[in-house]
Design a protein around this motif. Structure first.
Motif, PDB file in Angstrom:
ATOM      1  N   THR A 164       4.767   6.274  -2.551  1.00 56.39           N
ATOM      2  CA  THR A 164       6.069   5.084  -1.932  1.00 56.39           C
ATOM      3  C   THR A 164       5.238   4.450  -1.618  1.00 56.39           C
ATOM      4  N   ARG A 165       5.435   3.334  -1.811  1.00 59.97           N
ATOM      5  CA  ARG A 165       5.122   1.906  -1.589  1.00 59.97           C
ATOM      6  C   ARG A 165       5.032   1.828  -0.258  1.00 59.97           C
ATOM      7  N   VAL A 166       4.502   0.349   0.673  1.00 59.53           N
ATOM      8  CA  VAL A 166       5.908  -0.549   0.981  1.00 59.53           C
ATOM      9  C   VAL A 166       5.762  -1.591   0.296  1.00 59.53           C
ATOM     10  N   ARG A 167       6.723  -2.406   0.645  1.00 54.98           N
ATOM     11  CA  ARG A 167       7.228  -3.362  -0.379  1.00 54.98           C
ATOM     12  C   ARG A 167       7.182  -4.340   0.631  1.00 54.98           C
ATOM     13  N   PRO A 168       7.123  -5.622  -0.517  1.00 57.04           N
ATOM     14  CA  PRO A 168       6.841  -6.472   0.394  1.00 57.04           C
ATOM     15  C   PRO A 168       7.521  -7.049   1.476  1.00 57.04           C
ATOM     16  N   ALA A 169       7.264  -7.534   2.559  1.00 63.31           N
ATOM     17  CA  ALA A 169       8.350  -8.097   3.684  1.00 63.31           C
ATOM     18  C   ALA A 169       9.403  -8.971   2.935  1.00 63.31           C
ATOM     19  N   THR A 181       1.232  -0.856  -0.141  1.00 63.62           N
ATOM     20  CA  THR A 181      -0.259   0.006  -0.265  1.00 63.62           C
ATOM     21  C   THR A 181       0.710   1.153   0.413  1.00 63.62           C
ATOM     22  N   LEU A 182       0.214   2.221  -0.254  1.00 58.66           N
ATOM     23  CA  LEU A 182       0.910   3.785  -0.540  1.00 58.66           C
ATOM     24  C   LEU A 182       1.046   4.474   0.916  1.00 58.66           C
ATOM     25  N   ILE A 183       1.593   5.345   1.137  1.00 61.78           N
ATOM     26  CA  ILE A 183       1.800   5.298   3.112  1.00 61.78           C
ATOM     27  C   ILE A 183       1.272   6.796   2.432  1.00 61.78           C
ATOM     28  N   LYS A 207       8.313   5.667  -6.368  1.00 61.57           N
ATOM     29  CA  LYS A 207       8.284   6.115  -7.877  1.00 61.57           C
ATOM     30  C   LYS A 207       7.501   7.300  -8.925  1.00 61.57           C
ATOM     31  N   ALA A 208       8.046   7.970  -9.592  1.00 60.11           N
ATOM     32  CA  ALA A 208       7.296   9.621  -9.463  1.00 60.11           C
ATOM     33  C   ALA A 208       6.480   9.000 -10.097  1.00 60.11           C
ATOM     34  N   LYS A 209       5.007  10.275  -9.783  1.00 60.68           N
ATOM     35  CA  LYS A 209       3.743  10.590 -10.416  1.00 60.68           C
ATOM     36  C   LYS A 209       3.158   9.469  -9.544  1.00 60.68           C
ATOM     37  N   LYS A 263      12.567   8.575   4.257  1.00 58.92           N
ATOM     38  CA  LYS A 263      11.945   8.091   3.393  1.00 58.92           C
ATOM     39  C   LYS A 263      12.728   7.321   2.502  1.00 58.92           C
ATOM     40  N   LYS A 264      14.649   8.189   2.702  1.00 61.82           N
ATOM     41  CA  LYS A 264      15.467   7.709   1.648  1.00 61.82           C
ATOM     42  C   LYS A 264      16.107   6.468   2.611  1.00 61.82           C
ATOM     43  N   ILE A 265      16.055   6.709   4.208  1.00 66.83           N
ATOM     44  CA  ILE A 265      16.576   5.676   4.657  1.00 66.83           C
ATOM     45  C   ILE A 265      15.798   4.791   5.401  1.00 66.83           C
ATOM     46  N   LEU A 266      14.010   4.744   4.803  1.00 65.77           N
ATOM     47  CA  LEU A 266      13.686   3.470   4.772  1.00 65.77           C
ATOM     48  C   LEU A 266      13.356   3.022   3.743  1.00 65.77           C
ATOM     49  N   VAL A 267      13.963   3.325   2.232  1.00 65.05           N
ATOM     50  CA  VAL A 267      14.369   2.928   1.195  1.00 65.05           C
ATOM     51  C   VAL A 267      15.763   2.150   1.064  1.00 65.05           C
ATOM     52  N   ALA A 268      16.454   2.944   2.284  1.00 62.59           N
ATOM     53  CA  ALA A 268      17.863   1.922   2.138  1.00 62.59           C
ATOM     54  C   ALA A 268      17.206   0.500   3.027  1.00 62.59           C
ATOM     55  N   LYS A 269      16.661   0.778   3.593  1.00 63.39           N
ATOM     56  CA  LYS A 269      16.474  -0.373   4.920  1.00 63.39           C
ATOM     57  C   LYS A 269      15.262  -1.748   3.948  1.00 63.39           C
ATOM     58  N   GLY A 270      14.902  -1.668   2.954  1.00 61.78           N
ATOM     59  CA  GLY A 270      13.660  -2.300   1.859  1.00 61.78           C
ATOM     60  C   GLY A 270      12.768  -2.061   2.255  1.00 61.78           C
TER      61      GLY A 270
END
Length: 242
Positions: free
Chosen positions: A77-82, A37-39, A72-74, A60-67
Motif C-alpha cells: 500500500t503506497r501513499v498517493r501524491p498529494a 512510499t509504502l506504508i 496493489k497486490a504483491k 486502509k479502505k477508508i484512506l483509499v476512498a479519501k485518495g
C-alpha cells in the motif's frame, strides 16, 4: 453476546478502525509517510496499533476512498501524491488544519476562496431581498464591535457563510461552509501567539470593506459586489503574511 449494543464488539471494532484511520491519515498529511512510499505491511500495523488484521484492512479502505492510499497486490500500500487527495473530505481538511506549519495550505484556502466567494457575492447581488441586506448589515456591525481575535474570526465567519447561504445554491453553501470552518481552525491557531488585537483603525477599515460588499449587494450591482469581496479576501491574506 450483543454485537450492536454500546460497548459491544461492533462498536469497539469501529472505534479501533477510526483510531487507525486518524493516526495514519494524520501521519500521511504531516509527511511521516512520504508521498510515493509504502506504508508498513499489515502485520507491522497490527502490532503498531494493537488491532486485528480486519481493522487494518478496513482502515486502509477508508484512506483509499479519501485518495490518500492505493493498494496493489504483491506490492503493498503506497501513499498517493498529494494532488490525488480528496481535499474536500472533512477529515483530510481537518488533518491539514491541525498541522503547525500550514503556510502553503493556508495559501490554497485563500486561492479557493477567491474562486467562489466573489462569485457568490455577485449571485446574491442579483437577487438580494431587503431583509437579507439587513442581516448582512447587522453582521458587519457585530464585526466592527469585536474585542478579541476569536470574536472577530467568529463574526467574520458568520458574515461570509451568510452570503454563501443566500446564494440558494446548495453546492456553494456546502463547499463554502467546509472551507470557512477549516479556515477558522487554521486562523485561530495562526493568530494565537499574537499579543495584540487589531487597532481600532484597522478594525474600522475592515468593517468598511465588508460594508462595501453589503452596499453593492443592496444596490444589486454584481460586478461591484464581486470586486468588493475579492478585495476583502486579498486584504485578509495580506494581513496574515509577514
Amino acid at each position: 453476546m450483543n454485537f450492536t449494543s454500546p460497548g459491544g464488539f461492533a462498536e469497539r471494532a469501529l472505534n479501533s478502525t477510526m483510531h487507525v484511520v486518524e493516526q495514519l491519515g494524520l501521519g500521511i498529511v504531516a509527511g511521516e509517510y512520504p508521498q510515493g512510499t509504502l506504508i508498513p505491511f499489515d502485520p507491522d500495523l497490527e502490532e503498531m496499533f494493537g488491532v486485528s488484521r480486519t481493522v487494518i484492512r478496513e482502515a486502509k479502505k477508508i484512506l483509499v476512498a479519501k485518495g490518500l492510499l492505493e493498494s496493489k497486490a504483491k506490492v503493498g500500500t503506497r501513499v498517493r501524491p498529494a494532488t490525488d487527495w480528496s481535499m474536500f473530505d472533512a477529515d483530510v481538511l481537518r488533518w491539514h488544519a491541525s498541522l503547525r506549519q500550514s503556510g502553503s495550505f493556508l495559501d490554497e484556502l485563500f486561492e479557493i476562496r477567491l474562486v467562489f466567494e466573489p462569485a457568490a457575492a455577485a449571485m446574491v447581488a442579483r437577487r438580494a431581498e431587503p431583509e437579507q441586506c439587513s442581516i448582512l448589515d447587522a453582521r458587519v456591525k457585530a464585526l466592527s464591535k469585536a474585542t478579541t481575535r476569536r470574536e472577530f474570526i467568529a463574526e467574520d465567519l458568520g458574515f461570509h457563510t451568510a452570503i454563501l447561504g443566500m446564494t440558494g445554491n446548495r453546492f456553494m453553501h456546502s463547499l463554502g461552509d467546509l472551507v470557512q470552518t477549516t479556515l477558522v481552525t487554521v486562523l485561530d491557531r495562526e493568530v494565537h501567539a499574537q499579543t495584540s488585537f487589531r487597532s481600532p483603525e484597522a478594525l474600522e477599515q475592515n468593517a468598511a470593506d465588508h460594508r462595501a460588499i453589503v452596499q453593492a449587494i443592496a444596490d444589486h450591482d454584481p460586478e461591484r459586489a464581486h470586486a468588493a469581496m475579492e478585495h476583502v479576501i486579498r486584504s485578509a491574506k495580506d494581513n496574515l503574511d509577514p
